[in-house]
Design a protein around this motif. Structure first.
Motif, PDB file in Angstrom:
ATOM      1  N   TYR A 250       0.841  -1.202   0.000  1.00 18.52           N
ATOM      2  CA  TYR A 250       0.000   0.000   0.000  1.00 18.52           C
ATOM      3  C   TYR A 250       0.874   1.249   0.000  1.00 18.52           C
ATOM      4  O   TYR A 250       0.600   2.223  -0.715  1.00 18.52           O
ATOM      5  CB  TYR A 250      -0.916  -0.017   1.222  1.00 18.52           C
ATOM      6  CG  TYR A 250      -1.878   1.142   1.319  1.00 18.52           C
ATOM      7  CD1 TYR A 250      -3.159   1.049   0.781  1.00 18.52           C
ATOM      8  CD2 TYR A 250      -1.509   2.326   1.945  1.00 18.52           C
ATOM      9  CE1 TYR A 250      -4.050   2.117   0.867  1.00 18.52           C
ATOM     10  CE2 TYR A 250      -2.387   3.398   2.037  1.00 18.52           C
ATOM     11  CZ  TYR A 250      -3.650   3.284   1.492  1.00 18.52           C
ATOM     12  OH  TYR A 250      -4.524   4.348   1.583  1.00 18.52           O
ATOM     13  N   LEU A 251       1.935   1.238   0.802  1.00 19.64           N
ATOM     14  CA  LEU A 251       2.829   2.394   0.873  1.00 19.64           C
ATOM     15  C   LEU A 251       3.582   2.599  -0.430  1.00 19.64           C
ATOM     16  O   LEU A 251       3.881   3.738  -0.808  1.00 19.64           O
ATOM     17  CB  LEU A 251       3.803   2.223   2.040  1.00 19.64           C
ATOM     18  CG  LEU A 251       3.167   2.154   3.434  1.00 19.64           C
ATOM     19  CD1 LEU A 251       4.241   2.019   4.498  1.00 19.64           C
ATOM     20  CD2 LEU A 251       2.307   3.372   3.702  1.00 19.64           C
ATOM     21  N   LEU A 252       3.908   1.508  -1.104  1.00 16.08           N
ATOM     22  CA  LEU A 252       4.561   1.632  -2.407  1.00 16.08           C
ATOM     23  C   LEU A 252       3.626   2.318  -3.404  1.00 16.08           C
ATOM     24  O   LEU A 252       4.048   3.216  -4.160  1.00 16.08           O
ATOM     25  CB  LEU A 252       4.965   0.250  -2.920  1.00 16.08           C
ATOM     26  CG  LEU A 252       5.589   0.196  -4.319  1.00 16.08           C
ATOM     27  CD1 LEU A 252       6.920   0.945  -4.352  1.00 16.08           C
ATOM     28  CD2 LEU A 252       5.781  -1.248  -4.769  1.00 16.08           C
ATOM     29  N   GLU A 253       2.367   1.921  -3.421  1.00 14.62           N
ATOM     30  CA  GLU A 253       1.391   2.518  -4.335  1.00 14.62           C
ATOM     31  C   GLU A 253       1.189   4.006  -4.065  1.00 14.62           C
ATOM     32  O   GLU A 253       0.869   4.768  -4.975  1.00 14.62           O
ATOM     33  CB  GLU A 253       0.049   1.799  -4.210  1.00 14.62           C
ATOM     34  CG  GLU A 253       0.060   0.371  -4.735  1.00 14.62           C
ATOM     35  CD  GLU A 253      -1.270  -0.324  -4.522  1.00 14.62           C
ATOM     36  OE1 GLU A 253      -2.223   0.340  -4.037  1.00 14.62           O
ATOM     37  OE2 GLU A 253      -1.367  -1.531  -4.834  1.00 14.62           O
ATOM     38  N   HIS A 254       1.397   4.428  -2.806  1.00 19.93           N
ATOM     39  CA  HIS A 254       1.145   5.823  -2.431  1.00 19.93           C
ATOM     40  C   HIS A 254       2.439   6.615  -2.232  1.00 19.93           C
ATOM     41  O   HIS A 254       2.422   7.708  -1.659  1.00 19.93           O
ATOM     42  CB  HIS A 254       0.287   5.875  -1.163  1.00 19.93           C
ATOM     43  CG  HIS A 254      -1.112   5.397  -1.395  1.00 19.93           C
ATOM     44  ND1 HIS A 254      -1.429   4.057  -1.472  1.00 19.93           N
ATOM     45  CD2 HIS A 254      -2.276   6.077  -1.595  1.00 19.93           C
ATOM     46  CE1 HIS A 254      -2.740   3.929  -1.689  1.00 19.93           C
ATOM     47  NE2 HIS A 254      -3.272   5.132  -1.771  1.00 19.93           N
ATOM     48  N   GLY A 255       3.568   6.080  -2.703  1.00 24.91           N
ATOM     49  CA  GLY A 255       4.810   6.851  -2.739  1.00 24.91           C
ATOM     50  C   GLY A 255       5.584   6.968  -1.457  1.00 24.91           C
ATOM     51  O   GLY A 255       6.512   7.785  -1.361  1.00 24.91           O
ATOM     52  N   MET A 256       5.258   6.165  -0.450  1.00 26.76           N
ATOM     53  CA  MET A 256       5.972   6.247   0.830  1.00 26.76           C
ATOM     54  C   MET A 256       7.260   5.432   0.836  1.00 26.76           C
ATOM     55  O   MET A 256       8.170   5.721   1.601  1.00 26.76           O
ATOM     56  CB  MET A 256       5.058   5.787   1.965  1.00 26.76           C
ATOM     57  CG  MET A 256       3.972   6.784   2.319  1.00 26.76           C
ATOM     58  SD  MET A 256       4.612   8.310   3.037  1.00 26.76           S
ATOM     59  CE  MET A 256       5.165   7.704   4.628  1.00 26.76           C
ATOM     60  N   VAL A 257       7.321   4.402   0.018  1.00 25.88           N
ATOM     61  CA  VAL A 257       8.555   3.623  -0.112  1.00 25.88           C
ATOM     62  C   VAL A 257       8.890   3.528  -1.599  1.00 25.88           C
ATOM     63  O   VAL A 257       8.031   3.714  -2.476  1.00 25.88           O
ATOM     64  CB  VAL A 257       8.428   2.201   0.495  1.00 25.88           C
ATOM     65  CG1 VAL A 257       8.106   2.285   1.976  1.00 25.88           C
ATOM     66  CG2 VAL A 257       7.384   1.376  -0.242  1.00 25.88           C
ATOM     67  N   ASP A 258      10.157   3.256  -1.892  1.00 33.52           N
ATOM     68  CA  ASP A 258      10.618   3.240  -3.277  1.00 33.52           C
ATOM     69  C   ASP A 258      10.454   1.885  -3.948  1.00 33.52           C
ATOM     70  O   ASP A 258      10.273   1.811  -5.165  1.00 33.52           O
ATOM     71  CB  ASP A 258      12.096   3.660  -3.330  1.00 33.52           C
ATOM     72  CG  ASP A 258      12.294   5.076  -2.829  1.00 33.52           C
ATOM     73  OD1 ASP A 258      11.726   5.998  -3.438  1.00 33.52           O
ATOM     74  OD2 ASP A 258      13.008   5.259  -1.822  1.00 33.52           O
ATOM     75  N   MET A 259      10.530   0.823  -3.171  1.00 38.28           N
ATOM     76  CA  MET A 259      10.415  -0.511  -3.753  1.00 38.28           C
ATOM     77  C   MET A 259      10.111  -1.534  -2.669  1.00 38.28           C
ATOM     78  O   MET A 259      10.446  -1.333  -1.503  1.00 38.28           O
ATOM     79  CB  MET A 259      11.693  -0.901  -4.504  1.00 38.28           C
ATOM     80  CG  MET A 259      12.941  -0.898  -3.658  1.00 38.28           C
ATOM     81  SD  MET A 259      14.467  -1.085  -4.638  1.00 38.28           S
ATOM     82  CE  MET A 259      14.659   0.585  -5.282  1.00 38.28           C
ATOM     83  N   VAL A 260       9.446  -2.603  -3.080  1.00 36.05           N
ATOM     84  CA  VAL A 260       9.205  -3.755  -2.207  1.00 36.05           C
ATOM     85  C   VAL A 260      10.008  -4.909  -2.794  1.00 36.05           C
ATOM     86  O   VAL A 260       9.823  -5.266  -3.960  1.00 36.05           O
ATOM     87  CB  VAL A 260       7.709  -4.113  -2.136  1.00 36.05           C
ATOM     88  CG1 VAL A 260       7.497  -5.380  -1.311  1.00 36.05           C
ATOM     89  CG2 VAL A 260       6.914  -2.955  -1.539  1.00 36.05           C
TER      90      VAL A 260
END
Length: 284
Positions: A250-260
């Motif tokens: 979810y954070l990846l989709e919303h720009g909080m992390v760069d990659m999973v």
């Protein structure tokens, strides 16, 4: 030994059965599958059935990320129990119990070595030590890791896992937030990369400080990452949060992390990032 085995061993005409070690099996917290502990460990503490990423101890993290021959850096000495805190137990007793169960001095450890031949200093938070909570010792260890990276002219990589600040140290634990932030500024002034690997869980004051100040933020699949808990947020805003809220994807989709990044690919991905952020000529 279970009641059944105890009774069974008293029956003279039945052969006695040896008790099974408690740690022979691991129950996946996500899908409930029973996995041989050895198989689970060999699979880097990832469930082979549902791919759930379990928590790892600091020593396993170092072995996963660093090339053989790395050096564990000494833990800095800090004042213990500065507030003489006591709840249902004395704080010093909680520290002693955590050290006995984990074999570690505190929740954050540093090691110096290389990642696929690229020099790096790696810090790892161990959730097994009082929930990886951030206190004076964790703050001092973080600063020591930054200083070691600057001295070695190497990137600093932190693997986070924490429930937040350590309440037994009160305001002193919260002071580690600006303290670690200042250390990161020194690292950036030296022109060295700072990479954060967010693992399950990374919450509270750790998220509000050094966990979200990296040049690159990598999250493990399914990791819980946030500041306040979901229930607290829902009670505050009086709304139901979306499915998967505060999870890595979810954070990846919303720009909080760069990659999973899957755990099996993490070392290779870090090596690639170091080639971009800290090329060999610059490292020399």
């Amino acid at each position: 030994m279970s009641w059944f085995n105890s009774v069974r061993n008293r029956i003279p005409f039945l052969p006695k059965r040896e008790s099974t070690p408690d740690n022979l099996w691991h129950a996946c917290k996500e899908c409930g599958a029973m996995i041989f502990s050895k198989e689970y460990e060999e699979n880097q503490f990832v469930c082979p059935r549902c791919d759930h990423h379990g928590r790892m101890r600091a020593d396993a993290r170092f072995e996963l990320l660093l090339d053989p021959g790395f050096t564990i850096l000494p833990a800095p000495q800090v004042r213990e129990d500065p507030l003489k805190f006591r709840d249902s137990k004395r704080y010093v007793d909680r520290i002693k119990a955590a050290r006995q169960s984990t074999g570690e001095p505190d929740a954050l450890h540093n090691a110096s070595g290389s990642i696929a031949g690229r020099p790096a200093v790696v810090g790892v938070q161990d959730f097994a030590f009082m929930g990886g909570s951030m206190g004076l010792s964790v703050g001092a260890a973080f600063v020591a890791g930054v200083q070691a990276a600057i001295e070695a002219h190497a990137p600093y990589i932190v693997v986070t896992a924490a429930g937040g600040a350590r309440m037994q140290e009160g305001i002193l634990s919260l002071m580690q937030m600006p303290r670690t932030t200042a250390a990161i500024a020194q690292l950036k002034e030296a022109g060295l990369p700072y990479i954060v690997v967010l693992t399950d869980p990374t919450t509270g004051g750790v998220t509000a400080s050094y966990a979200m100040l990296g040049d690159i933020h990598i999250a493990e699949p399914g990791a819980l990452i946030g500041f306040a808990g979901q229930r607290v947020i829902e009670q505050t805003i009086r709304e139901t949060l979306p499915e998967g809220f505060q999870r890595a994807e979810y954070l990846l989709e919303h720009g909080m992390v760069d990659m999973v990044v899957h755990r099996r690919d993490l070392k290779d991905r870090l090596a690639t990032l170091l080639d971009y952020l800290h090329p060999a000529k610059e490292a020399a």
